[in-house]
Motif scaffolding. Structure first.
Motif, PDB file in Angstrom:
ATOM      1  N   VAL A 143       0.690  11.807  -3.924  1.00 27.44           N
ATOM      2  CA  VAL A 143       0.134  10.646  -3.221  1.00 27.44           C
ATOM      3  C   VAL A 143      -1.374  10.685  -3.453  1.00 27.44           C
ATOM      4  O   VAL A 143      -1.938  11.724  -3.812  1.00 27.44           O
ATOM      5  CB  VAL A 143       0.475  10.620  -1.714  1.00 27.44           C
ATOM      6  N   GLU A 144      -1.985   9.533  -3.257  1.00 33.50           N
ATOM      7  CA  GLU A 144      -3.435   9.428  -3.439  1.00 33.50           C
ATOM      8  C   GLU A 144      -4.000   8.546  -2.348  1.00 33.50           C
ATOM      9  O   GLU A 144      -3.260   7.880  -1.614  1.00 33.50           O
ATOM     10  CB  GLU A 144      -3.751   8.815  -4.811  1.00 33.50           C
ATOM     11  N   ARG A 145      -5.322   8.533  -2.238  1.00 26.35           N
ATOM     12  CA  ARG A 145      -5.957   7.579  -1.328  1.00 26.35           C
ATOM     13  C   ARG A 145      -7.336   7.223  -1.858  1.00 26.35           C
ATOM     14  O   ARG A 145      -7.898   7.960  -2.691  1.00 26.35           O
ATOM     15  CB  ARG A 145      -6.066   8.127   0.093  1.00 26.35           C
ATOM     16  N   HIS A 146      -7.833   6.088  -1.360  1.00 28.34           N
ATOM     17  CA  HIS A 146      -9.179   5.626  -1.728  1.00 28.34           C
ATOM     18  C   HIS A 146      -9.967   5.548  -0.419  1.00 28.34           C
ATOM     19  O   HIS A 146      -9.897   4.528   0.292  1.00 28.34           O
ATOM     20  CB  HIS A 146      -9.092   4.277  -2.439  1.00 28.34           C
ATOM     21  N   PRO A 147     -10.678   6.621  -0.070  1.00 25.32           N
ATOM     22  CA  PRO A 147     -11.280   6.670   1.280  1.00 25.32           C
ATOM     23  C   PRO A 147     -12.300   5.559   1.546  1.00 25.32           C
ATOM     24  O   PRO A 147     -12.513   5.170   2.689  1.00 25.32           O
ATOM     25  CB  PRO A 147     -11.961   8.042   1.311  1.00 25.32           C
ATOM     26  N   TRP A 204      -2.854   6.903   2.474  1.00 27.17           N
ATOM     27  CA  TRP A 204      -2.160   7.660   1.412  1.00 27.17           C
ATOM     28  C   TRP A 204      -1.047   6.810   0.825  1.00 27.17           C
ATOM     29  O   TRP A 204      -0.266   6.194   1.556  1.00 27.17           O
ATOM     30  CB  TRP A 204      -1.571   8.960   1.979  1.00 27.17           C
ATOM     31  N   HIS A 205      -0.990   6.762  -0.498  1.00 25.23           N
ATOM     32  CA  HIS A 205       0.041   5.960  -1.164  1.00 25.23           C
ATOM     33  C   HIS A 205       0.354   6.554  -2.525  1.00 25.23           C
ATOM     34  O   HIS A 205      -0.441   7.284  -3.118  1.00 25.23           O
ATOM     35  CB  HIS A 205      -0.420   4.507  -1.334  1.00 25.23           C
ATOM     36  N   HIS A 206       1.546   6.188  -3.028  1.00 25.78           N
ATOM     37  CA  HIS A 206       1.881   6.546  -4.404  1.00 25.78           C
ATOM     38  C   HIS A 206       1.372   5.441  -5.312  1.00 25.78           C
ATOM     39  O   HIS A 206       1.377   4.268  -4.921  1.00 25.78           O
ATOM     40  CB  HIS A 206       3.400   6.698  -4.549  1.00 25.78           C
ATOM     41  N   PRO A 207       0.909   5.756  -6.511  1.00 25.39           N
ATOM     42  CA  PRO A 207       0.541   4.681  -7.451  1.00 25.39           C
ATOM     43  C   PRO A 207       1.669   3.659  -7.614  1.00 25.39           C
ATOM     44  O   PRO A 207       2.844   4.001  -7.489  1.00 25.39           O
ATOM     45  CB  PRO A 207       0.282   5.437  -8.762  1.00 25.39           C
ATOM     46  N   ILE A 208       1.289   2.426  -7.906  1.00 26.58           N
ATOM     47  CA  ILE A 208       2.227   1.297  -7.906  1.00 26.58           C
ATOM     48  C   ILE A 208       3.447   1.590  -8.780  1.00 26.58           C
ATOM     49  O   ILE A 208       3.321   2.210  -9.838  1.00 26.58           O
ATOM     50  CB  ILE A 208       1.502   0.011  -8.379  1.00 26.58           C
ATOM     51  N   ILE A 209       4.620   1.211  -8.294  1.00 26.04           N
ATOM     52  CA  ILE A 209       5.882   1.483  -9.013  1.00 26.04           C
ATOM     53  C   ILE A 209       6.656   0.175  -9.150  1.00 26.04           C
ATOM     54  O   ILE A 209       7.138  -0.393  -8.166  1.00 26.04           O
ATOM     55  CB  ILE A 209       6.759   2.479  -8.229  1.00 26.04           C
ATOM     56  N   ASN A 265      -2.037  -5.003   0.316  1.00 26.87           N
ATOM     57  CA  ASN A 265      -3.431  -4.553   0.281  1.00 26.87           C
ATOM     58  C   ASN A 265      -3.513  -3.308   1.142  1.00 26.87           C
ATOM     59  O   ASN A 265      -3.382  -3.376   2.364  1.00 26.87           O
ATOM     60  CB  ASN A 265      -4.340  -5.667   0.829  1.00 26.87           C
ATOM     61  N   TYR A 266      -3.725  -2.133   0.493  1.00 27.85           N
ATOM     62  CA  TYR A 266      -3.854  -0.888   1.263  1.00 27.85           C
ATOM     63  C   TYR A 266      -5.200  -0.883   1.982  1.00 27.85           C
ATOM     64  O   TYR A 266      -6.239  -1.166   1.358  1.00 27.85           O
ATOM     65  CB  TYR A 266      -3.850   0.341   0.342  1.00 27.85           C
ATOM     66  N   HIS A 267      -5.184  -0.503   3.237  1.00 29.79           N
ATOM     67  CA  HIS A 267      -6.473  -0.325   3.922  1.00 29.79           C
ATOM     68  C   HIS A 267      -7.119   0.963   3.401  1.00 29.79           C
ATOM     69  O   HIS A 267      -6.433   1.854   2.870  1.00 29.79           O
ATOM     70  CB  HIS A 267      -6.260  -0.266   5.431  1.00 29.79           C
ATOM     71  N   THR A 287     -10.534  -0.691   0.037  1.00 31.04           N
ATOM     72  CA  THR A 287      -9.162  -1.217   0.052  1.00 31.04           C
ATOM     73  C   THR A 287      -8.684  -1.397  -1.392  1.00 31.04           C
ATOM     74  O   THR A 287      -9.496  -1.415  -2.332  1.00 31.04           O
ATOM     75  CB  THR A 287      -9.121  -2.563   0.793  1.00 31.04           C
ATOM     76  N   GLN A 288      -7.396  -1.516  -1.576  1.00 32.80           N
ATOM     77  CA  GLN A 288      -6.840  -1.750  -2.911  1.00 32.80           C
ATOM     78  C   GLN A 288      -5.669  -2.713  -2.787  1.00 32.80           C
ATOM     79  O   GLN A 288      -4.760  -2.474  -1.991  1.00 32.80           O
ATOM     80  CB  GLN A 288      -6.369  -0.447  -3.540  1.00 32.80           C
ATOM     81  N   MET A 289      -5.743  -3.810  -3.531  1.00 36.84           N
ATOM     82  CA  MET A 289      -4.725  -4.862  -3.458  1.00 36.84           C
ATOM     83  C   MET A 289      -3.907  -4.901  -4.740  1.00 36.84           C
ATOM     84  O   MET A 289      -4.443  -4.741  -5.836  1.00 36.84           O
ATOM     85  CB  MET A 289      -5.393  -6.233  -3.255  1.00 36.84           C
ATOM     86  N   PHE A 290      -2.603  -5.117  -4.590  1.00 33.31           N
ATOM     87  CA  PHE A 290      -1.726  -5.361  -5.742  1.00 33.31           C
ATOM     88  C   PHE A 290      -0.949  -6.639  -5.468  1.00 33.31           C
ATOM     89  O   PHE A 290      -0.330  -6.784  -4.415  1.00 33.31           O
ATOM     90  CB  PHE A 290      -0.732  -4.208  -5.964  1.00 33.31           C
ATOM     91  N   MET A 291      -0.993  -7.575  -6.421  1.00 34.23           N
ATOM     92  CA  MET A 291      -0.226  -8.829  -6.340  1.00 34.23           C
ATOM     93  C   MET A 291       0.535  -9.014  -7.637  1.00 34.23           C
ATOM     94  O   MET A 291      -0.076  -9.058  -8.709  1.00 34.23           O
ATOM     95  CB  MET A 291      -1.187 -10.004  -6.117  1.00 34.23           C
TER      96      MET A 291
HETATM   97  N1  LIG Z   1      -6.305   3.387  -9.554  1.00 33.48           N
HETATM   98  C1  LIG Z   1      -5.251   3.163 -10.248  1.00 33.48           C
HETATM   99  O1  LIG Z   1      -5.361   2.996 -11.446  1.00 33.48           O
HETATM  100  N2  LIG Z   1      -4.018   3.104  -9.638  1.00 33.48           N
HETATM  101  C2  LIG Z   1      -3.734   3.610  -8.314  1.00 33.48           C
HETATM  102  O2  LIG Z   1      -4.872   3.643  -7.485  1.00 33.48           O
HETATM  103  C3  LIG Z   1      -2.616   2.865  -7.656  1.00 33.48           C
HETATM  104  O3  LIG Z   1      -2.585   2.791  -6.398  1.00 33.48           O
HETATM  105  O4  LIG Z   1      -1.724   2.385  -8.409  1.00 33.48           O
END
Ligand SMILES: NC(=O)N[C@@H](O)C(=O)O
Ligand code: NI
Length: 170
Positions: free
Chosen positions: A76-80, A130-135, A124-126, A83-87
């Motif tokens: 898992v990872e995080r961006h302290p 902690w999250h897994h990279p997009i799947i 959109n992660y706050h 935020t990170q958005m995936f659409m």
């Molecule tokens: N940063 C990046 O390239 N990917 C991850 O952060 C993710 O959440 O997928």
């Protein structure tokens, strides 16, 4: 193998994902008329944030290789700081895996959650979640990603799991 029970992926809902971030979709109340009445606009559907003044917004396109369930979570990872958005722009189903932090700020894997996201849903992660990279669960899978970056990997903390944690279908 992790001695933890497999985690069953559940359908993504605003309520269930609320502790981790925002669900982006058009199905919502409110909004306001726009473009001479030919559109409705829904503002601030996600809480975008970045705590580093030097970081710049990055709108990226991800083309993901599709994976299948059951899926083994190995990190898992995080961006302290942001935020990170995936659409999705070409993806019918994708998997989001998140977990809360424990008292020390580390991933609380016993409370890991998995969501299957459907057509028209984005997330959109706050900051700091902690999250897994997009799947992607189907391909070809293209996503828009919006994050704040300063050209370094400083805002990405990774935690490998001591043993894979299985995510199964609902
Ligand atoms: N940063 C990046 O390239 N990917 C991850 O952060 C993710 O959440 O997928
Ligand atoms: Ni990320």
């Amino acid at each position: 193998m992790n001695n933890q029970e497999p985690v069953r992926a559940q359908p993504l809902t605003r309520e269930a994902f609320g502790p981790f971030g925002d669900v982006i979709s058009v199905e919502r109340a409110g909004g306001s008329s726009a473009n001479q009445g030919t559109a409705r606009r829904y503002d601030r559907v996600a809480q975008l944030a970045s705590t580093r003044p030097e970081a710049q917004p990055n709108l990226a396109v991800f083309r993901s290789v599709a994976k299948a369930l059951p899926f083994e979570v190995r990190l898992v990872e995080r961006h302290p700081c942001s935020t990170q958005m995936f659409m999705p722009v070409a993806c019918q189903r994708f998997l989001i895996v998140v977990c809360p932090s424990d008292a020390q700020g580390e991933p609380e894997l016993s409370q890991l959650c998995a969501f299957v996201c459907g057509p028209g849903q984005g997330i959109n992660y706050h900051a700091g979640v902690w999250h897994h990279p997009i799947i992607a669960l189907e391909g070809p899978a293209d996503f828009l990603m919006l994050a704040w970056e300063d050209g370094t990997a400083r805002d990405c903390e990774e935690r490998p799991l001591s043993a894979p944690l299985l995510v199964t279908s609902d």
